[in-house]
Design a protein around this motif. Structure first.
Motif, mmCIF file in Angstrom:
data_model
loop_
_atom_site.group_PDB
_atom_site.id
_atom_site.type_symbol
_atom_site.label_atom_id
_atom_site.label_comp_id
_atom_site.label_asym_id
_atom_site.label_seq_id
_atom_site.Cartn_x
_atom_site.Cartn_y
_atom_site.Cartn_z
ATOM 1 N N VAL A 203 -20.991 -8.851 -40.448
ATOM 2 C CA VAL A 203 -20.270 -8.080 -39.448
ATOM 3 C C VAL A 203 -20.498 -6.587 -39.662
ATOM 4 N N LEU A 204 -20.357 -6.141 -40.899
ATOM 5 C CA LEU A 204 -20.557 -4.724 -41.206
ATOM 6 C C LEU A 204 -21.978 -4.292 -40.877
ATOM 7 N N ALA A 205 -22.956 -5.119 -41.236
ATOM 8 C CA ALA A 205 -24.349 -4.771 -40.998
ATOM 9 C C ALA A 205 -24.650 -4.699 -39.503
ATOM 10 N N LYS A 206 -24.184 -5.677 -38.753
ATOM 11 C CA LYS A 206 -24.477 -5.720 -37.314
ATOM 12 C C LYS A 206 -23.785 -4.603 -36.543
ATOM 13 N N LEU A 207 -22.600 -4.206 -37.013
ATOM 14 C CA LEU A 207 -21.872 -3.125 -36.339
ATOM 15 C C LEU A 207 -22.283 -1.748 -36.842
ATOM 16 N N GLY A 208 -23.072 -1.713 -37.920
ATOM 17 C CA GLY A 208 -23.446 -0.434 -38.509
ATOM 18 C C GLY A 208 -22.247 0.275 -39.120
ATOM 19 N N ALA A 209 -21.295 -0.512 -39.640
ATOM 20 C CA ALA A 209 -20.065 0.034 -40.205
ATOM 21 C C ALA A 209 -20.201 0.199 -41.710
ATOM 22 N N ARG A 210 -19.711 1.309 -42.241
ATOM 23 C CA ARG A 210 -19.832 1.575 -43.677
ATOM 24 C C ARG A 210 -18.799 0.799 -44.486
ATOM 25 N N ASP A 211 -17.694 0.402 -43.844
ATOM 26 C CA ASP A 211 -16.675 -0.374 -44.542
ATOM 27 C C ASP A 211 -15.813 -1.102 -43.520
ATOM 28 N N ARG A 212 -14.797 -1.791 -44.008
ATOM 29 C CA ARG A 212 -13.959 -2.615 -43.134
ATOM 30 C C ARG A 212 -13.192 -1.787 -42.115
ATOM 31 N N VAL A 213 -12.730 -0.607 -42.514
ATOM 32 C CA VAL A 213 -11.974 0.223 -41.575
ATOM 33 C C VAL A 213 -12.830 0.586 -40.371
ATOM 34 N N GLN A 214 -14.079 0.968 -40.616
ATOM 35 C CA GLN A 214 -14.951 1.337 -39.496
ATOM 36 C C GLN A 214 -15.227 0.142 -38.593
ATOM 37 N N ALA A 215 -15.339 -1.043 -39.168
ATOM 38 C CA ALA A 215 -15.530 -2.249 -38.359
ATOM 39 C C ALA A 215 -14.296 -2.522 -37.516
ATOM 40 N N VAL A 217 -12.148 -0.321 -36.458
ATOM 41 C CA VAL A 217 -12.130 0.677 -35.390
ATOM 42 C C VAL A 217 -12.923 0.168 -34.186
ATOM 43 N N THR A 218 -14.090 -0.411 -34.445
ATOM 44 C CA THR A 218 -14.899 -0.971 -33.359
ATOM 45 C C THR A 218 -14.148 -2.085 -32.638
ATOM 46 N N ALA A 219 -13.424 -2.902 -33.390
ATOM 47 C CA ALA A 219 -12.651 -3.980 -32.773
ATOM 48 C C ALA A 219 -11.603 -3.429 -31.814
ATOM 49 N N TYR A 220 -10.955 -2.328 -32.189
ATOM 50 C CA TYR A 220 -9.969 -1.704 -31.300
ATOM 51 C C TYR A 220 -10.655 -1.028 -30.110
ATOM 52 N N THR A 222 -13.386 -1.747 -28.589
ATOM 53 C CA THR A 222 -13.932 -2.693 -27.621
ATOM 54 C C THR A 222 -12.861 -3.574 -26.984
ATOM 55 N N GLY A 223 -11.629 -3.481 -27.475
ATOM 56 C CA GLY A 223 -10.571 -4.313 -26.925
ATOM 57 C C GLY A 223 -10.513 -5.703 -27.508
ATOM 58 N N LEU A 224 -11.359 -5.994 -28.510
ATOM 59 C CA LEU A 224 -11.311 -7.306 -29.150
ATOM 60 C C LEU A 224 -9.949 -7.519 -29.807
ATOM 61 N N VAL A 225 -9.403 -6.440 -30.347
ATOM 62 C CA VAL A 225 -8.077 -6.465 -30.957
ATOM 63 C C VAL A 225 -7.221 -5.404 -30.291
ATOM 64 N N ARG A 226 -5.978 -5.736 -30.015
ATOM 65 C CA ARG A 226 -5.048 -4.781 -29.415
ATOM 66 C C ARG A 226 -3.833 -4.599 -30.330
ATOM 67 N N PRO A 227 -3.188 -3.445 -30.236
ATOM 68 C CA PRO A 227 -2.014 -3.206 -31.094
ATOM 69 C C PRO A 227 -1.003 -4.335 -30.979
#
Length: 229
Positions: A203-215, A217-220, A222-227
């Motif tokens: 997941v991190l590699a495909k999203l180009g995220a340096r860590d879990r927090v950055q991944a 952020v992408t989830a929020y 894109t609307g995959l996750v909502r508050p």
């Protein structure tokens, strides 16, 4: 004392010397943590980080000369193995968003109790444990509408960063965003923890995220996750 390689090396950055002294006292009281340097502004922080290469940086935002946002961006760009925990308050959304963009791996309220400070340092250093202490998750949910709005304004040409993820990888990302540890995700999905670690890495590699927090952020964004979801 544990071997030197097992000690988490921490850099303290704040323009208030008394606050730095308090943080140092708390951190150095732990056998697995050690303060390796202090800086009173962002410019000093970048220079000190380059010299001592800390595992974790505790970074204030509003400081003279170079502020904490710019210092965070410089440190995360030049020292990819160093993680930055930003000292924040919930009433400053623009600072929180800027810190996320700059590559912060966690957030901590300035008046947080000592146990939250220690948890923040250990968690961002562990990387594969959880997204961050409760402060970070609450803050991400707090600024989620702004993240989504920024992403919508930027547009995407009809593509989404999530398009590269498999259905199982999306499931893992949702659970990451909910603050679940690898062990908890393994239990939720009835798979081995080693399998979860593999999925998280992909997941991190495909999203180009340096860590879990950055991944997350992408989830929020894109609307995959909502508050509250």
């Amino acid at each position: 004392m544990p071997p030197a390689d097992d000690v988490i090396r921490v850099l303290l950055v704040d323009d208030q010397q008394l606050l730095r002294a308090g943080f140092r006292m708390v951190i150095d009281s732990q056998p697995d943590l050690h303060v390796v340097g202090e800086a009173g502004d962002g410019e000093q922080a970048v220079a000190m980080a380059t010299a001592v290469r800390p595992d974790v940086v505790l970074m204030d935002v509003r400081m003279p000369r170079v502020d904490g946002i710019e210092a965070t961006a410089r440190i995360t760009a030049s020292l990819p193995d160093s993680r930055v925990v930003v000292l924040t308050t919930f009433d400053l959304d623009e600072y929180a968003l800027a810190a996320i963009r700059a590559g912060a791996s966690g957030f901590l309220l300035k008046d947080a109790p000592p146990e939250e400070l220690l948890a923040a340092v250990r968690t961002v250093h562990a990387g594969d444990a959880v997204i961050a202490p409760s402060t970070t998750r609450r803050l991400l949910e707090h600024v989620a509408p702004l993240l989504a709005a920024e992403a919508a304004e930027a547009g995407g040409g009809g593509t989404s960063p999530l398009d590269a993820l498999t259905e199982r990888e999306r499931e893992v990302l949702v659970l990451m965003a909910r603050g679940r540890s690898n062990t908890e995700i393994a239990g939720d999905l009835f798979v081995a923890e080693a399998t979860v670690k593999t999925h998280v890495g992909r997941v991190l590699a495909k999203l180009g995220a340096r860590d879990r927090v950055q991944a997350v952020v992408t989830a929020y964004e894109t609307g995959l996750v909502r508050p509250g979801g």
